[in-house]
Scaffold this motif. Structure first.
Motif, mmCIF file in Angstrom:
data_model
loop_
_atom_site.group_PDB
_atom_site.id
_atom_site.type_symbol
_atom_site.label_atom_id
_atom_site.label_comp_id
_atom_site.label_asym_id
_atom_site.label_seq_id
_atom_site.Cartn_x
_atom_site.Cartn_y
_atom_site.Cartn_z
ATOM 1 N N GLY A 126 24.890 -32.937 -90.991
ATOM 2 C CA GLY A 126 26.327 -33.117 -91.153
ATOM 3 C C GLY A 126 26.664 -34.410 -91.867
ATOM 4 O O GLY A 126 27.510 -34.430 -92.767
ATOM 5 N N VAL A 127 26.002 -35.500 -91.489
ATOM 6 C CA VAL A 127 26.263 -36.794 -92.130
ATOM 7 C C VAL A 127 25.875 -36.734 -93.603
ATOM 8 O O VAL A 127 26.612 -37.227 -94.468
ATOM 9 C CB VAL A 127 25.524 -37.945 -91.408
ATOM 10 N N LEU A 128 24.742 -36.130 -93.918
ATOM 11 C CA LEU A 128 24.317 -36.060 -95.316
ATOM 12 C C LEU A 128 25.252 -35.172 -96.138
ATOM 13 O O LEU A 128 25.559 -35.485 -97.292
ATOM 14 C CB LEU A 128 22.872 -35.573 -95.408
ATOM 15 N N ARG A 129 25.739 -34.081 -95.562
ATOM 16 C CA ARG A 129 26.709 -33.235 -96.277
ATOM 17 C C ARG A 129 28.012 -34.013 -96.508
ATOM 18 O O ARG A 129 28.588 -33.974 -97.590
ATOM 19 C CB ARG A 129 26.978 -31.956 -95.501
ATOM 20 N N PHE A 130 28.469 -34.710 -95.480
ATOM 21 C CA PHE A 130 29.667 -35.546 -95.595
ATOM 22 C C PHE A 130 29.481 -36.589 -96.690
ATOM 23 O O PHE A 130 30.330 -36.762 -97.568
ATOM 24 C CB PHE A 130 29.961 -36.223 -94.247
ATOM 25 N N ALA A 131 28.360 -37.304 -96.643
ATOM 26 C CA ALA A 131 28.119 -38.383 -97.601
ATOM 27 C C ALA A 131 27.999 -37.850 -99.025
ATOM 28 O O ALA A 131 28.497 -38.477 -99.967
ATOM 29 C CB ALA A 131 26.863 -39.160 -97.205
ATOM 30 N N ALA A 132 27.370 -36.696 -99.198
ATOM 31 C CA ALA A 132 27.231 -36.114 -100.534
ATOM 32 C C ALA A 132 28.593 -35.767 -101.125
ATOM 33 O O ALA A 132 28.823 -35.953 -102.323
ATOM 34 C CB ALA A 132 26.343 -34.874 -100.481
ATOM 35 N N GLN A 133 29.505 -35.292 -100.289
ATOM 36 C CA GLN A 133 30.854 -34.953 -100.760
ATOM 37 C C GLN A 133 31.713 -36.200 -100.957
ATOM 38 O O GLN A 133 32.505 -36.267 -101.886
ATOM 39 C CB GLN A 133 31.552 -34.020 -99.771
ATOM 40 N N THR A 134 31.566 -37.164 -100.087
ATOM 41 C CA THR A 134 32.417 -38.353 -100.105
ATOM 42 C C THR A 134 31.938 -39.394 -101.106
ATOM 43 O O THR A 134 32.757 -40.081 -101.719
ATOM 44 C CB THR A 134 32.472 -38.968 -98.691
ATOM 45 N N TYR A 135 30.633 -39.517 -101.262
ATOM 46 C CA TYR A 135 30.042 -40.534 -102.135
ATOM 47 C C TYR A 135 29.058 -39.883 -103.111
ATOM 48 O O TYR A 135 27.851 -40.133 -103.054
ATOM 49 C CB TYR A 135 29.336 -41.613 -101.307
ATOM 50 N N PRO A 136 29.557 -39.014 -104.007
ATOM 51 C CA PRO A 136 28.638 -38.321 -104.920
ATOM 52 C C PRO A 136 27.972 -39.301 -105.888
ATOM 53 O O PRO A 136 28.524 -40.347 -106.227
ATOM 54 C CB PRO A 136 29.557 -37.341 -105.663
ATOM 55 N N CYS A 137 26.779 -38.932 -106.307
ATOM 56 C CA CYS A 137 26.055 -39.745 -107.274
ATOM 57 C C CYS A 137 26.489 -39.350 -108.685
ATOM 58 O O CYS A 137 26.828 -38.194 -108.932
ATOM 59 C CB CYS A 137 24.558 -39.517 -107.137
ATOM 60 N N PRO A 138 26.463 -40.323 -109.606
ATOM 61 C CA PRO A 138 26.775 -39.966 -110.991
ATOM 62 C C PRO A 138 25.714 -39.010 -111.513
ATOM 63 O O PRO A 138 24.563 -39.032 -111.072
ATOM 64 C CB PRO A 138 26.729 -41.309 -111.733
ATOM 65 N N ALA A 139 26.118 -38.165 -112.428
ATOM 66 C CA ALA A 139 25.166 -37.210 -113.018
ATOM 67 C C ALA A 139 24.093 -37.972 -113.763
ATOM 68 O O ALA A 139 24.363 -38.957 -114.453
ATOM 69 C CB ALA A 139 25.908 -36.271 -113.957
ATOM 70 N N ALA A 140 22.841 -37.519 -113.600
ATOM 71 C CA ALA A 140 21.711 -38.142 -114.295
ATOM 72 C C ALA A 140 21.757 -37.771 -115.768
ATOM 73 O O ALA A 140 22.192 -36.667 -116.114
ATOM 74 C CB ALA A 140 20.399 -37.682 -113.678
ATOM 75 N N PRO A 141 21.346 -38.671 -116.647
ATOM 76 C CA PRO A 141 21.282 -38.332 -118.067
ATOM 77 C C PRO A 141 20.404 -37.100 -118.275
ATOM 78 O O PRO A 141 19.422 -36.884 -117.558
ATOM 79 C CB PRO A 141 20.662 -39.573 -118.713
ATOM 80 N N ALA A 142 20.737 -36.281 -119.245
ATOM 81 C CA ALA A 142 20.061 -35.009 -119.474
ATOM 82 C C ALA A 142 18.555 -35.159 -119.683
ATOM 83 O O ALA A 142 17.789 -34.334 -119.233
ATOM 84 C CB ALA A 142 20.687 -34.289 -120.669
ATOM 85 N N GLY A 143 18.117 -36.209 -120.339
ATOM 86 C CA GLY A 143 16.698 -36.369 -120.638
ATOM 87 C C GLY A 143 15.886 -36.966 -119.522
ATOM 88 O O GLY A 143 14.669 -37.000 -119.593
ATOM 89 N N ARG A 144 16.513 -37.413 -118.445
ATOM 90 C CA ARG A 144 15.800 -38.126 -117.380
ATOM 91 C C ARG A 144 15.762 -37.297 -116.101
ATOM 92 O O ARG A 144 16.781 -36.930 -115.562
ATOM 93 C CB ARG A 144 16.480 -39.449 -117.110
ATOM 94 N N ARG A 145 14.568 -36.990 -115.640
ATOM 95 C CA ARG A 145 14.408 -36.252 -114.386
ATOM 96 C C ARG A 145 13.365 -36.939 -113.539
ATOM 97 O O ARG A 145 12.450 -37.560 -114.037
ATOM 98 C CB ARG A 145 13.963 -34.815 -114.645
ATOM 99 N N ARG A 146 13.501 -36.760 -112.242
ATOM 100 C CA ARG A 146 12.498 -37.300 -111.309
ATOM 101 C C ARG A 146 11.576 -36.201 -110.883
ATOM 102 O O ARG A 146 11.895 -35.129 -110.642
ATOM 103 C CB ARG A 146 13.176 -37.880 -110.077
#
Length: 146
Positions: A126-146
């Motif tokens: 629940g906390v991780l779902r909340f945090a993902a919605q409340t504090y989303p990460c910026p989209a990663a550049p198209a050429g960069r993947r982990r």
């Protein structure tokens, strides 16, 4: 179905939440036991009750540290999984000026009330779902993947 990254983070956060809550046992939590005295699953709804007790709740002051401990523990486990050489992609990204625990706990309580479909999920999820919605990460550049 949840992504493997969320699942791994939730598994790691589960231990942290269990330890945080075990150290903050209160009469309100003691009532939530399964058959045989085993602790019941600690759910999103349980954490929301810890983070937002009613104003007339005699245990309100005792519950706040347990709420904060759970939120901080989940955040720290997330940080461990998303830093270092084998870092996973973060589920959430706090702003440069992080919010206070009062702000986060109040926002979590509001989120939990508005998203009751997650009330029986594990608190860490629940906390991780909340945090993902409340504090989303910026989209990663198209050429960069982990």
């Amino acid at each position: 179905m949840m992504s493997p990254t969320i699942t791994r983070t939730i598994r790691g956060a589960g231990l942290a939440v269990a330890l945080a809550v075990a150290g903050a046992a209160t009469p309100a939590l003691a009532q939530g036991q399964a058959a045989g005295g085993a602790p019941a699953a600690f759910t999103t709804a349980d954490l929301a009750r810890l983070c937002g007790p009613a104003a007339d709740d005699a245990n309100a002051m005792a519950l706040r540290p347990a709420c904060y401990a759970a939120l901080v523990s989940i955040g720290q486990v997330h940080s461990l999984y998303t830093s270092g050489r084998n870092a996973q992609r973060p589920i959430f990204c706090l702003p440069e000026q992080p919010p206070t625990l009062d702000v986060v706990s109040a926002a979590f309580v509001s989120w939990a009330a508005a998203n009751q479909q997650y009330s029986t999920t594990r608190a860490a999820e629940g906390v991780l779902r909340f945090a993902a919605q409340t504090y989303p990460c910026p989209a990663a550049p198209a050429g960069r993947r982990r």
